[in-house]
Enzyme design. Structure first.
Site, PDB file in Angstrom:
ATOM      1  N   HIS A  17      -0.717   2.177   1.999  1.00  0.00           N
ATOM      2  CA  HIS A  17      -1.026   2.636   1.417  1.00  0.00           C
ATOM      3  C   HIS A  17      -0.797   3.600   1.360  1.00  0.00           C
ATOM      4  CE1 HIS A  17      -3.123   4.542  -1.965  1.00  0.00           C
ATOM      5  NE2 HIS A  17      -2.719   3.479  -2.577  1.00  0.00           N
ATOM      6  N   ASP A  46      -1.591  -4.633  -4.729  1.00  0.00           N
ATOM      7  CA  ASP A  46      -0.688  -5.846  -5.834  1.00  0.00           C
ATOM      8  C   ASP A  46      -0.301  -7.315  -4.298  1.00  0.00           C
ATOM      9  OD1 ASP A  46      -0.714  -3.608  -7.620  1.00  0.00           O
ATOM     10  OD2 ASP A  46       0.536  -2.880  -6.078  1.00  0.00           O
TER      11      ASP A  46
HETATM   12  N1  ACO Z   1       5.465  -2.399   5.368  1.00  0.00           N
HETATM   13  C1  ACO Z   1       6.881  -2.115   6.955  1.00  0.00           C
HETATM   14  N2  ACO Z   1       6.538  -0.760   7.549  1.00  0.00           N
HETATM   15  C2  ACO Z   1       5.753   0.071   6.636  1.00  0.00           C
HETATM   16  C3  ACO Z   1       5.550   0.119   5.096  1.00  0.00           C
HETATM   17  C4  ACO Z   1       5.475  -1.816   5.447  1.00  0.00           C
HETATM   18  N3  ACO Z   1       4.810  -2.138   4.388  1.00  0.00           N
HETATM   19  N4  ACO Z   1       4.467   1.052   4.697  1.00  0.00           N
HETATM   20  C5  ACO Z   1       4.704   1.893   5.787  1.00  0.00           C
HETATM   21  N5  ACO Z   1       5.502   1.333   6.629  1.00  0.00           N
HETATM   22  C6  ACO Z   1       5.725   2.287   7.747  1.00  0.00           C
HETATM   23  C7  ACO Z   1       6.716   3.194   7.400  1.00  0.00           C
HETATM   24  O1  ACO Z   1       8.378   2.701   8.024  1.00  0.00           O
HETATM   25  C8  ACO Z   1       6.447   4.646   8.252  1.00  0.00           C
HETATM   26  O2  ACO Z   1       7.077   4.229   9.550  1.00  0.00           O
HETATM   27  P1  ACO Z   1       7.463   5.568  10.856  1.00  0.00           P
HETATM   28  O3  ACO Z   1       6.413   6.544  10.558  1.00  0.00           O
HETATM   29  O4  ACO Z   1       7.592   5.189  11.851  1.00  0.00           O
HETATM   30  O5  ACO Z   1       8.606   6.263   9.871  1.00  0.00           O
HETATM   31  C9  ACO Z   1       4.463   4.327   7.701  1.00  0.00           C
HETATM   32  O6  ACO Z   1       4.747   3.108   8.556  1.00  0.00           O
HETATM   33  C10 ACO Z   1       4.220   5.831   7.405  1.00  0.00           C
HETATM   34  O7  ACO Z   1       4.756   5.165   6.193  1.00  0.00           O
HETATM   35  P2  ACO Z   1       5.090   6.036   4.623  1.00  0.00           P
HETATM   36  O8  ACO Z   1       6.221   5.576   3.766  1.00  0.00           O
HETATM   37  O9  ACO Z   1       5.436   7.321   5.586  1.00  0.00           O
HETATM   38  O10 ACO Z   1       3.744   5.956   4.526  1.00  0.00           O
HETATM   39  P3  ACO Z   1       3.401   6.597   2.658  1.00  0.00           P
HETATM   40  O11 ACO Z   1       2.185   7.302   2.329  1.00  0.00           O
HETATM   41  O12 ACO Z   1       4.926   7.360   2.452  1.00  0.00           O
HETATM   42  O13 ACO Z   1       4.367   4.881   2.045  1.00  0.00           O
HETATM   43  C11 ACO Z   1       3.705   3.144   0.545  1.00  0.00           C
HETATM   44  C12 ACO Z   1       3.246   4.059   1.231  1.00  0.00           C
HETATM   45  C13 ACO Z   1       5.151   3.636  -0.197  1.00  0.00           C
HETATM   46  C14 ACO Z   1       2.901   2.590  -0.215  1.00  0.00           C
HETATM   47  C15 ACO Z   1       4.530   2.668   1.483  1.00  0.00           C
HETATM   48  O14 ACO Z   1       3.454   1.773   2.158  1.00  0.00           O
HETATM   49  C16 ACO Z   1       5.474   0.917   1.386  1.00  0.00           C
HETATM   50  O15 ACO Z   1       6.459   1.017   0.356  1.00  0.00           O
HETATM   51  N6  ACO Z   1       4.456  -0.024   1.142  1.00  0.00           N
HETATM   52  C17 ACO Z   1       5.653  -1.410   0.530  1.00  0.00           C
HETATM   53  C18 ACO Z   1       5.210  -1.036  -1.631  1.00  0.00           C
HETATM   54  C19 ACO Z   1       3.791  -1.159  -1.544  1.00  0.00           C
HETATM   55  O16 ACO Z   1       3.351  -2.455  -1.302  1.00  0.00           O
HETATM   56  N7  ACO Z   1       3.248  -0.310  -2.639  1.00  0.00           N
HETATM   57  C20 ACO Z   1       2.246  -0.242  -3.294  1.00  0.00           C
HETATM   58  C21 ACO Z   1       1.057   0.645  -3.395  1.00  0.00           C
HETATM   59  S1  ACO Z   1       0.185   0.632  -3.479  1.00  0.00           S
HETATM   60  C22 ACO Z   1      -0.008   0.697  -5.292  1.00  0.00           C
HETATM   61  O17 ACO Z   1       0.756   1.616  -6.591  1.00  0.00           O
HETATM   62  C23 ACO Z   1      -1.375   0.077  -6.522  1.00  0.00           C
END
Ligand code: ACO
Length: 431
Positions: A308, A366
């Site tokens: 998140h 979710d």
């Molecule tokens: N699986 C694997 N790796 C992940 C995940 C994941 N679900 N989420 C983040 N990471 C990793 C990224 O690859 C990144 O790694 P790095 O630092 O080595 O490049 C690091 O964790 C940080 O991730 P970001 O994408 O920079 O974090 P951001 O805050 O931008 O993204 C997000 C948050 C979009 C929710 C992300 O965690 C994601 O895509 N999750 C999966 C989708 C999801 O479940 N969304 C629901 C959100 S809650 C809602 O809307 C109700």
């Protein structure tokens, strides 16, 4: 806006600029950069708004490190345990918990706005049967501005209030109709003797051929899903609603924009994507393969329902949702559902994996909501529309707050231009 409590100094090319700072009631201080461009001729750069506060707000507060979510100061776990969705709607919209009388009036108002204009039924029939219900919702909610002209004048406070009530009341009807249309069943009209959540389940699952009695435990679980998704401060879809509204767009157009943004798999579409992922994994023995893919930098795959932008600890909504999932699955006698087995083992595997621990990736709301909705009988394509129904009150409350804010301006970010500098047009024969 409160008075500046302190200031920060920014030095650029030897010139110092004094920037006012404000202290919120909770959360980190903010540096006010509004005059920076006028004074120093520079922009700030923050793609994804990871360090930028876009507005003042008094509605919702999240402490991502503590895993805390407050609506008007009340913790989400207390609201989920003791309150119900329409009371939370009142709280978000008006700022305080209602008296018994105020709640009665509010519930009666919402209940009596649940039918949609009969002519809108034809509008639904224009869509293909296999349209995603979110596509239908974006279109139908946007079209509300063509049906409810008497509540589109945003300068009129009473019209704004009527639009708010209409949107909260009609959104379940629209989502249920999108579902009924997609499965080829007749639309079911709302029933005023049922509460908000039970009415929604009835509109989705009743058919004219037989009586459908809504199970109160399922209605309570549905209400909790609505409550847990009601608002989440300045997330992507809420910011979309605020940006659309900043141009003076009407409320139905703004909420349609919010629905469009919510649809994406990184946001509200994650509940559908999560369940599809659990089904793709299929059996617990395949979990290590998917964990390895999520960790592989060269693979775009991410564990859906994990991570998140704000929570770097357990999502407090996920904790309540997990309890709800257990209750619903027990009621429906599907505790041994293979998808649930995969979900439980995936959660344990990820929480014990240093990759997820180091990056503070926890299950989000979710991860569990999809399991409950699937057990209730909803197809995955309905998960995000249900999120949209729940979040409508959050969008509307933020929209209402924005319109009352004397500092409101059209939202217009700047950019770090990396394109060509000025060059002369070349005639086609010379290229
Ligand atoms: N699986 C694997 N790796 C992940 C995940 C994941 N679900 N989420 C983040 N990471 C990793 C990224 O690859 C990144 O790694 P790095 O630092 O080595 O490049 C690091 O964790 C940080 O991730 P970001 O994408 O920079 O974090 P951001 O805050 O931008 O993204 C997000 C948050 C979009 C929710 C992300 O965690 C994601 O895509 N999750 C999966 C989708 C999801 O479940 N969304 C629901 C959100 S809650 C809602 O809307 C109700």
């Amino acid at each position: 806006m409160t008075d500046a409590t302190k200031s920060a100094t920014l030095t650029i090319d030897g010139n110092a600029y004094e920037l006012p700072m404000y202290s919120p009631t909770s959360g980190p201080d903010v540096v006010d950069i509004r005059k920076l461009y006028a004074q120093a001729g520079v922009f700030t750069y923050d793609p994804g708004f990871t360090s930028t506060a876009s507005c003042d707000s008094t509605i919702t507060f999240i402490d991502g490190d503590k895993g805390e979510l407050l609506h008007r100061g009340y913790p989400i776990d207390q609201l989920a345990a003791k309150s119900h969705y329409l009371e939370v709607c009142y709280l978000l919209l008006y700022g305080e918990l209602p008296s018994a009388k105020d709640l009665e009036v509010f519930e009666s108002t919402i209940t009596r706005h649940t039918m949609i204009h009969e002519q809108m039924h034809n509008f639904f029939r224009g869509f293909r049967r296999d349209a995603h219900p979110m596509a239908t919702m974006v279109g139908v909610v946007g079209a509300m501005s063509a049906f409810y002209h008497d509540s589109t004048d945003i300068s009129d406070e009473r019209q704004r209030e009527i639009a708010s009530h209409r949107l909260i009341a009609k959104m379940p009807t629209i989502a249920a109709m999108a579902y009924k249309y997609s499965v080829g069943q007749p639309f079911v009209y709302p029933r005023n003797d049922l509460d908000y959540a039970a009415n929604f389940l009835h509109m989705c699952f009743a058919v004219p051929a037989e009586e459908y009695v809504v199970d109160p435990i399922l209605a309570r679980a549905m209400d909790r899903i609505f409550t847990l998704h009601a608002d989440h401060e300045q997330n992507a879809s809420t910011s979309t609603v605020r940006l659309a509204s900043s141009s003076g767009a009407n409320p139905f157009a703004c909420i349609a924009a919010g629905i469009a943004c919510l649809w994406g798999p990184a946001h509200g579409g994650a509940n559908q994507a999560c369940l599809e992922m659990l089904k793709e994994i299929g059996t617990p023995d395949r979990i290590p393969e998917f964990i390895a893919r999520a960790k592989d930098k060269n693979d775009p795959f991410r564990l859906m329902g994990f991570g998140h932008r704000v929570y770097k600890n357990f999502d407090p909504r996920a904790t309540v949702m997990k309890q709800s999932a257990d209750e619903v699955l027990e009621l429906l006698g599907v505790e041994n559902n293979p998808i649930l087995q995969v979900a439980k083992e995936l959660e344990t595997a990820a929480l014990n994996d240093p990759y997820f621990a180091d990056k503070k990736l926890f299950p989000n709301v979710d991860f569990y909501s999809g399991i409950i909705l699937e057990a209730m009988g909803f197809p995955t394509s309905m998960f995000t529309p249900i999120f949209a129904v729940s979040r409508t009150v959050g969008w509307i409350s933020q929209w209402k707050e924005q319109l009352a804010d004397p500092q409101m301006k059209i939202g217009r970010p700047r950019q770090l231009y990396q394109g060509s500098v000025t060059r002369d047009y070349i005639d086609i024969e010379n290229r």
